[in-house]
Design a protein around this motif. Sequence first.
Motif, PDB file in Angstrom:
ATOM      1  N   ALA A  72      11.590 -17.727  13.411  1.00  0.00           N
ATOM      2  CA  ALA A  72      11.308 -16.296  13.238  1.00  0.00           C
ATOM      3  C   ALA A  72       9.806 -16.034  13.201  1.00  0.00           C
ATOM      4  CB  ALA A  72      11.971 -15.785  11.961  1.00  0.00           C
ATOM      5  N   LEU A  73       9.061 -16.885  12.490  1.00  0.00           N
ATOM      6  CA  LEU A  73       7.605 -16.723  12.426  1.00  0.00           C
ATOM      7  C   LEU A  73       6.972 -16.932  13.797  1.00  0.00           C
ATOM      8  CD1 LEU A  73       6.799 -18.594   9.088  1.00  0.00           C
ATOM      9  CD2 LEU A  73       6.961 -16.130   9.466  1.00  0.00           C
ATOM     10  N   PHE A  74       7.466 -17.909  14.526  1.00  0.00           N
ATOM     11  CA  PHE A  74       6.967 -18.156  15.875  1.00  0.00           C
ATOM     12  C   PHE A  74       7.195 -16.934  16.760  1.00  0.00           C
ATOM     13  CE2 PHE A  74       8.216 -19.606  20.201  1.00  0.00           C
ATOM     14  CZ  PHE A  74       6.950 -19.971  20.651  1.00  0.00           C
ATOM     15  N   GLY A  75       8.397 -16.358  16.702  1.00  0.00           N
ATOM     16  CA  GLY A  75       8.687 -15.175  17.496  1.00  0.00           C
ATOM     17  C   GLY A  75       7.862 -13.973  17.074  1.00  0.00           C
ATOM     18  N   ALA A  76       7.657 -13.821  15.773  1.00  0.00           N
ATOM     19  CA  ALA A  76       6.896 -12.668  15.272  1.00  0.00           C
ATOM     20  C   ALA A  76       5.463 -12.686  15.763  1.00  0.00           C
ATOM     21  CB  ALA A  76       6.925 -12.640  13.747  1.00  0.00           C
ATOM     22  N   MET A  77       4.914 -13.876  15.966  1.00  0.00           N
ATOM     23  CA  MET A  77       3.531 -13.974  16.420  1.00  0.00           C
ATOM     24  C   MET A  77       3.382 -13.663  17.904  1.00  0.00           C
ATOM     25  SD  MET A  77       1.795 -14.464  13.777  1.00  0.00           S
ATOM     26  CE  MET A  77       0.197 -14.802  14.509  1.00  0.00           C
ATOM     27  N   ALA A  78       4.509 -13.459  18.609  1.00  0.00           N
ATOM     28  CA  ALA A  78       4.443 -13.105  20.026  1.00  0.00           C
ATOM     29  C   ALA A  78       3.602 -11.854  20.228  1.00  0.00           C
ATOM     30  CB  ALA A  78       5.857 -12.886  20.573  1.00  0.00           C
ATOM     31  N   TYR A  79       3.826 -10.848  19.392  1.00  0.00           N
ATOM     32  CA  TYR A  79       3.049  -9.613  19.468  1.00  0.00           C
ATOM     33  C   TYR A  79       1.911  -9.598  18.447  1.00  0.00           C
ATOM     34  CZ  TYR A  79       5.889  -6.964  22.774  1.00  0.00           C
ATOM     35  OH  TYR A  79       6.491  -6.506  23.919  1.00  0.00           O
ATOM     36  N   VAL A 170       5.705  -4.420  13.756  1.00  0.00           N
ATOM     37  CA  VAL A 170       4.604  -4.328  12.786  1.00  0.00           C
ATOM     38  C   VAL A 170       3.228  -4.528  13.418  1.00  0.00           C
ATOM     39  CG1 VAL A 170       6.079  -5.047  10.887  1.00  0.00           C
ATOM     40  CG2 VAL A 170       4.771  -6.780  12.137  1.00  0.00           C
ATOM     41  N   ALA A 171       3.153  -5.359  14.471  1.00  0.00           N
ATOM     42  CA  ALA A 171       1.887  -5.614  15.181  1.00  0.00           C
ATOM     43  C   ALA A 171       0.762  -6.015  14.236  1.00  0.00           C
ATOM     44  CB  ALA A 171       1.484  -4.379  15.989  1.00  0.00           C
ATOM     45  N   ASN A 172       1.099  -6.780  13.212  1.00  0.00           N
ATOM     46  CA  ASN A 172       0.116  -7.221  12.224  1.00  0.00           C
ATOM     47  C   ASN A 172       0.430  -8.666  11.854  1.00  0.00           C
ATOM     48  OD1 ASN A 172      -0.804  -7.723   9.319  1.00  0.00           O
ATOM     49  ND2 ASN A 172      -1.871  -5.808   9.788  1.00  0.00           N
ATOM     50  N   ALA A 173      -0.530  -9.567  12.084  1.00  0.00           N
ATOM     51  CA  ALA A 173      -0.279 -10.990  11.891  1.00  0.00           C
ATOM     52  C   ALA A 173       0.053 -11.336  10.441  1.00  0.00           C
ATOM     53  CB  ALA A 173      -1.487 -11.798  12.363  1.00  0.00           C
ATOM     54  N   VAL A 179       6.142 -10.948   5.367  1.00  0.00           N
ATOM     55  CA  VAL A 179       7.387 -10.197   5.174  1.00  0.00           C
ATOM     56  C   VAL A 179       8.632 -11.063   5.407  1.00  0.00           C
ATOM     57  CG1 VAL A 179       8.779  -8.261   5.990  1.00  0.00           C
ATOM     58  CG2 VAL A 179       6.327  -7.957   5.609  1.00  0.00           C
ATOM     59  N   PRO A 180       8.748 -11.800   6.516  1.00  0.00           N
ATOM     60  CA  PRO A 180       9.945 -12.643   6.681  1.00  0.00           C
ATOM     61  C   PRO A 180      10.113 -13.683   5.579  1.00  0.00           C
ATOM     62  CG  PRO A 180       8.805 -12.403   8.774  1.00  0.00           C
ATOM     63  CD  PRO A 180       7.893 -11.857   7.719  1.00  0.00           C
ATOM     64  N   GLU A 188      16.094 -11.236  -0.575  1.00  0.00           N
ATOM     65  CA  GLU A 188      17.542 -11.364  -0.357  1.00  0.00           C
ATOM     66  C   GLU A 188      18.189 -12.238  -1.429  1.00  0.00           C
ATOM     67  OE1 GLU A 188      20.631 -12.605   3.159  1.00  0.00           O
ATOM     68  OE2 GLU A 188      18.983 -11.244   3.574  1.00  0.00           O
ATOM     69  N   PHE A 189      17.465 -13.201  -1.941  1.00  0.00           N
ATOM     70  CA  PHE A 189      17.999 -14.023  -3.035  1.00  0.00           C
ATOM     71  C   PHE A 189      18.300 -13.148  -4.250  1.00  0.00           C
ATOM     72  CE2 PHE A 189      17.218 -16.602  -6.875  1.00  0.00           C
ATOM     73  CZ  PHE A 189      18.230 -17.546  -6.718  1.00  0.00           C
ATOM     74  N   ILE A 190      17.377 -12.258  -4.577  1.00  0.00           N
ATOM     75  CA  ILE A 190      17.585 -11.343  -5.707  1.00  0.00           C
ATOM     76  C   ILE A 190      18.735 -10.383  -5.421  1.00  0.00           C
ATOM     77  CG2 ILE A 190      16.528  -9.490  -7.065  1.00  0.00           C
ATOM     78  CD1 ILE A 190      13.830 -10.900  -6.649  1.00  0.00           C
ATOM     79  N   LEU A 191      18.786  -9.875  -4.178  1.00  0.00           N
ATOM     80  CA  LEU A 191      19.882  -8.977  -3.808  1.00  0.00           C
ATOM     81  C   LEU A 191      21.232  -9.679  -3.915  1.00  0.00           C
ATOM     82  CD1 LEU A 191      18.459  -7.132  -0.660  1.00  0.00           C
ATOM     83  CD2 LEU A 191      19.008  -6.114  -2.880  1.00  0.00           C
ATOM     84  N   SER A 192      21.292 -10.920  -3.460  1.00  0.00           N
ATOM     85  CA  SER A 192      22.547 -11.674  -3.515  1.00  0.00           C
ATOM     86  C   SER A 192      23.008 -11.893  -4.949  1.00  0.00           C
ATOM     87  CB  SER A 192      22.375 -13.024  -2.804  1.00  0.00           C
ATOM     88  OG  SER A 192      22.034 -12.839  -1.457  1.00  0.00           O
TER      89      SER A 192
END
Length: 284
Positions: A72-79, A170-173, A179-180, A188-192
């Motif tokens: 996910a981090l790798f993909g997010a850095m695409a933009y 987000v376009a912000n490194a 965030v992810p 999500e741990f807290i939500l669960s």
Amino acid sequence: MLGLIRAEFRKIFTTNLWWALLIPVALLGFGAGWLGTAVVAIIDMVEQFNRSVPLGLLSVSMSTNFSTIFAALFGAMAYAGEHRNKSITTTYLTGNPRGAVLCAKLVAYGAVGFVYGLTNVLSASLGGLLGAGQDFRNFGDPVDWISVGAAGVLAMVLWTLLGVGFGALVANAVLAIIVPLVYKFVVEFILSLGLMDSHAAGIGPYLPGAAGNGIVSNLAVPLFVAAVAGPDEPNIPRAAFEFLHLFFGGDYGHPWWASLLTFAVYTALFITGGWLISRRRDIA
């Protein structure tokens, strides 16, 4: 379009990010595979089982659910990376329309995400072989192993594509990294925990992280329990499933394909949102 895809591959392989994030994927896969089958070997020394204990299936589930964050981090850095380096201006000017740029990134990053998934499964297999002393029984039925491995690869690709959509959004490194990580391992741990034993507990499997984890876990756990219990014990207690899901992810009674569809919807929403925002975003 082919030119844009080739350009994206060149961008990926001329930077260190792709292999830097691949290293922890390989290490997690190998470690989980080795640990899982080594535990089986120790258990088998104490009590001889008349059937295999395919902890290798759960090892792939565990390593996949931890490793997908790197995809996910790798993909997010695409933009986000292009906005940080200001190369997005050249990309948009030479790759108009912007939707074509997004499609090219999805193809290129999705292909590398496939490599991430395959690396995870192969590393877990190698670790499992060494941990089990080259005893293939700890992998379970070959069809089960291939099914869980394929689900792991698919999950890795989807997490990568979701990351691309989020990065476009987000376009912000800094946000693309923080965030992810914070959401998956904290929010999500807290939500669960908050949803457990509540009237809204049924929402849990449909949260993004739970759905992503369930692609593999909701397949691996039932296959593992069925292999250990055997055909002569059809009435397997629910507690056995819930105990394994607690450690390896997923939810009791929730099919893996439902998790796949849920997470695919999240991926499509992020990609669509990223496309709508990026096509209107000003560039310098």
